[in-house]
Design a protein around this motif. Structure first.
Motif, PDB file in Angstrom:
ATOM      1  N   LEU A   1      46.069  11.201 -10.704  1.00 34.51           N
ATOM      2  CA  LEU A   1      46.142  10.474  -9.443  1.00 34.51           C
ATOM      3  C   LEU A   1      45.433  11.251  -8.327  1.00 34.51           C
ATOM      4  N   ILE A   2      45.667  12.571  -8.298  1.00 36.97           N
ATOM      5  CA  ILE A   2      44.973  13.400  -7.303  1.00 36.97           C
ATOM      6  C   ILE A   2      43.461  13.340  -7.524  1.00 36.97           C
ATOM      7  N   ARG A   3      43.036  13.441  -8.777  1.00 32.83           N
ATOM      8  CA  ARG A   3      41.595  13.385  -9.078  1.00 32.83           C
ATOM      9  C   ARG A   3      41.000  12.037  -8.642  1.00 32.83           C
TER      10      ARG A   3
ATOM     11  N   GLN B   1      37.491  15.668  -6.305  1.00 30.52           N
ATOM     12  CA  GLN B   1      37.372  16.914  -5.555  1.00 30.52           C
ATOM     13  C   GLN B   1      38.614  17.793  -5.635  1.00 30.52           C
ATOM     14  N   ARG B   2      39.773  17.216  -5.936  1.00 29.17           N
ATOM     15  CA  ARG B   2      41.027  17.978  -5.996  1.00 29.17           C
ATOM     16  C   ARG B   2      41.747  17.650  -7.302  1.00 29.17           C
TER      17      ARG B   2
ATOM     18  N   PHE C   1      46.956  22.700  -6.671  1.00 33.17           N
ATOM     19  CA  PHE C   1      48.388  22.936  -6.489  1.00 33.17           C
ATOM     20  C   PHE C   1      48.768  24.293  -7.066  1.00 33.17           C
ATOM     21  N   ALA C   2      48.293  24.599  -8.273  1.00 30.60           N
ATOM     22  CA  ALA C   2      48.665  25.849  -8.942  1.00 30.60           C
ATOM     23  C   ALA C   2      48.265  27.062  -8.111  1.00 30.60           C
TER      24      ALA C   2
ATOM     25  N   VAL D   1      47.689  19.295  -0.863  1.00 26.33           N
ATOM     26  CA  VAL D   1      46.549  19.061  -1.748  1.00 26.33           C
ATOM     27  C   VAL D   1      45.985  17.666  -1.518  1.00 26.33           C
ATOM     28  N   LEU D   2      46.884  16.667  -1.447  1.00 33.58           N
ATOM     29  CA  LEU D   2      46.473  15.278  -1.214  1.00 33.58           C
ATOM     30  C   LEU D   2      47.653  14.524  -0.602  1.00 33.58           C
ATOM     31  N   ALA D   3      47.460  13.922   0.534  1.00 32.08           N
ATOM     32  CA  ALA D   3      48.537  13.182   1.203  1.00 32.08           C
ATOM     33  C   ALA D   3      48.919  11.957   0.379  1.00 32.08           C
ATOM     34  N   HIS D   4      50.221  11.842   0.090  1.00 32.23           N
ATOM     35  CA  HIS D   4      50.731  10.725  -0.710  1.00 32.23           C
ATOM     36  C   HIS D   4      52.254  10.756  -0.594  1.00 32.23           C
ATOM     37  N   ASP D   5      52.918   9.694  -0.975  1.00 31.64           N
ATOM     38  CA  ASP D   5      54.384   9.684  -0.998  1.00 31.64           C
ATOM     39  C   ASP D   5      54.862  10.357  -2.281  1.00 31.64           C
ATOM     40  N   TRP D   6      54.692  11.687  -2.331  1.00 37.08           N
ATOM     41  CA  TRP D   6      55.035  12.411  -3.554  1.00 37.08           C
ATOM     42  C   TRP D   6      56.545  12.461  -3.788  1.00 37.08           C
TER      43      TRP D   6
END
Length: 560
Positions: A452-454, A460-461, A466-467, A495-500
């Motif tokens: 999802l981040i990719r 790019q992320r 995160f690691a 790392v990436l804005a989202h409703d984690w």
């Protein structure tokens, strides 16, 4: 948050009888003060009685007169459970000034031994034996005629009232003459050809080599097991100039089992290199892989800060093109030096080994470590891309049919070890679920996060970012640094804005049918079945001595 452990322990001591975890107060087993224990504990272990599989222990402790409680470690890091083996302790005798002192067991805690030290006594001598399992029918075998796996938590009584890191101890170990050993502990001196004493459970007069280790804390000693044996090989995985070296220590049933190709050893070297690229920092002074290749010693995979216990069968170096076998194990345990040891869930960070732990974040501690173990094994060449995908397909298929999700969510499986269920087989594992679920289902969730981040970052992320952010700060610092759910979420958002938070809680607390396969789909893969089993699948059946029809008839048939 970054919580200073010394202040945290001191604060805990000021709240009298409560140990406050992140989810609320829990009754403690001990009032822990901030002061260091006065003096140095000495523990001498004789491990030469291979015939009877008995470890004999002699301890000396500086003491003061008055009531004293001694603990045998009960709650063990890595097992996440009260798995200390007090039932194997025998022959306990305590002496002071040549006189035997009476002791009694705490009626509410079988791992606590109480006595009164007479006036004027400054040193206590404690002797006992650890009666290791003779056969696998009675427990995990840790001593054979060719090797042993020494775990200090079974061989040490330590005083109550102090944090484990505030008690200093110097250990010595007598091994059969000529045996070699591996451990994160470092030797202060070695005496060869020493005659063993006449302690109960030893064979008088047997030749032994005795290693005296440098003093460490009780916390470090318990975290530093020993593998030793007659057939031993030590392989440097980095150049001799490395400042924080990583070493592969292999012990085996036979000399032949120690043989490996240079390409196979290079894959282990690349594992170290890939971990450096991933995390960007090391949080150990040195690291020792302890690897046993045996048909007699009990299997194990257990993490420690500067070492890991890895027990597999003698075919570890065979058939690398056909099956992954146990080769993801070392990658998993190595990652734990960062996730689990340097960074640790706050509710697992207890002052000593007899304070109960909580397991709410094992889906990060173990689940994300399982994800990185698979990734690093593939990146290093311990598994091929094709074998890695085949293993992932088997995981996905297993959780696609996990019926128990209908009544038991993934978060609840983190309680399994606290229920005494760790390692115990279940007749109806699909319906009951087990501690293995927070490993493998969480792997699929972290794959979902990664893809999802990719996707959202245009490549790019990824979880690599995160690691590095979560585990890679403060190169050289040992920690531990506790973490919480909120910090995991905050780092993902950086790392990436989202409703984690919502993303994770939906997967941890929900009862959706089928496995979380969005990560596979987003990566361009689809789970499918065939009537022709893969080489990796067939190799698994051979190791298990069983035929697996889980995806068709819904059962497994063992050789008996």
């Amino acid at each position: 948050m970054h919580l200073d452990l010394r202040r945290w322990l001191a604060a805990a001591s000021l709240t009298c009888v409560l140990f406050c975890g992140p989810t609320g107060p829990a009754l403690a087993q001990d009032v822990v003060g901030p002061a260091a224990y006065p003096g140095l504990l000495q523990v001498a272990v004789n491990a030469t009685d291979l015939d009877h599989r008995v470890f004999s222990v002699r301890q000396t402790l500086p003491v003061a007169s008055g009531p004293l409680t001694l603990f045998l470690p009960r709650w063990l890091p890595g097992t996440h459970s009260p798995s200390g083996e007090v039932t194997r302790l025998a022959g306990l005798v305590m002496r002071a000034g040549g006189q035997v002192l009476p002791w009694q067991r705490d009626p509410l805690d079988a791992h606590a031994f109480q006595l009164t030290v007479p006036a004027g006594v400054q040193e206590l001598v404690v002797e006992f034996q650890h009666l290791a399992a003779v056969t696998s029918a009675n427990g995990r075998v840790v001593m054979t005629p060719e090797m042993l796996n020494l775990q200090w938590h079974n061989l040490l009584l330590y005083p109550a009232g102090h944090a484990a890191r505030n008690i200093q101890v110097q250990a010595s170990l007598s091994l059969p003459a000529g045996w070699q050993s591996g451990s994160a502990l470092r030797a202060e001196r070695t005496q060869t050809g020493k005659q063993t004493g006449k302690q109960t459970g030893t064979q008088a007069g047997r030749e032994a080599d005795t290693i005296t280790f440098k003093p460490v804390s009780v916390e470090t000693l318990v975290d530093s097991p020993v593998f030793a044996g007659r057939h031993f090989r030590r392989i440097a995985l980095e150049s001799a100039a490395a400042t924080r070296p990583v070493v592969l220590n292999i012990v085996a049933d036979t000399e032949q089992a120690l043989q490996a190709s240079e390409a196979q050893i290079d894959a282990h070297r690349r594992l170290v290199q890939q971990a450096d690229k991933l995390f960007g920092a090391r949080h150990f002074q040195k690291y020792d892989f302890l690897l046993a290749l045996s048909e007699e010693l009990g299997g194990i995979g257990l993490e420690h800060h500067e070492s890991s216990e890895n027990g597999v069968d003698t075919k570890y170096f065979e058939g690398w093109d056909k099956s992954i076998g146990a080769r993801e194990l070392l990658a998993h345990e190595y990652v734990h030096s960062w996730n689990g040891k340097y960074r640790r869930p706050a509710d697992l960070l207890t002052p000593h080994f007899n304070v109960p732990m909580q397991n709410s974040l094992l889906w990060v501690y173990e689940g994300q470590t399982e994800f990185w173990g698979h990734v690093l094994a593939a990146r290093a060449g311990l598994s091929s891309p094709a074998l890695a995908r085949d293993r992932l397909a088997q995981h996905a298929a297993a959780f696609e049919r996990r019926a128990g999700r209908a009544w038991r969510n993934l978060q609840d499986t983190t309680h399994d070890n606290l229920m005494g269920a760790r390692g115990r087989p279940k007749d109806w594992s699909s319906w009951q679920r087990s501690s293995g679920d927070y490993y493998i289902e969480s792997l699929l969730i972290w794959l979902d996060v990664d893809t999802l981040i990719r996707e959202k970052s245009g490549g790019q992320r990824s979880m690599d970012d995160f690691a590095r952010a979560f585990y890679g700060s403060d190169d050289g610092q040992l920690g531990p640094r506790p973490y919480t759910f909120d910090e995991v979420v905050a780092t993902l958002n950086a790392v990436l804005a989202h409703d984690w938070a919502g993303f994770l809680r939906e997967r941890l607390d929900g009862h959706a049918r089928g496995a979380p396969l969005d990560g596979l789909a987003r990566g361009g893969w689809q789970l499918a079945w065939s009537d022709a089993p893969s080489d990796n699948f067939k190799a698994g059946e051979t190791r298990a001595k069983a035929s697996d029809f889980s995806d068709s008839l819904g059962l497994r048939v063992a050789s008996d």
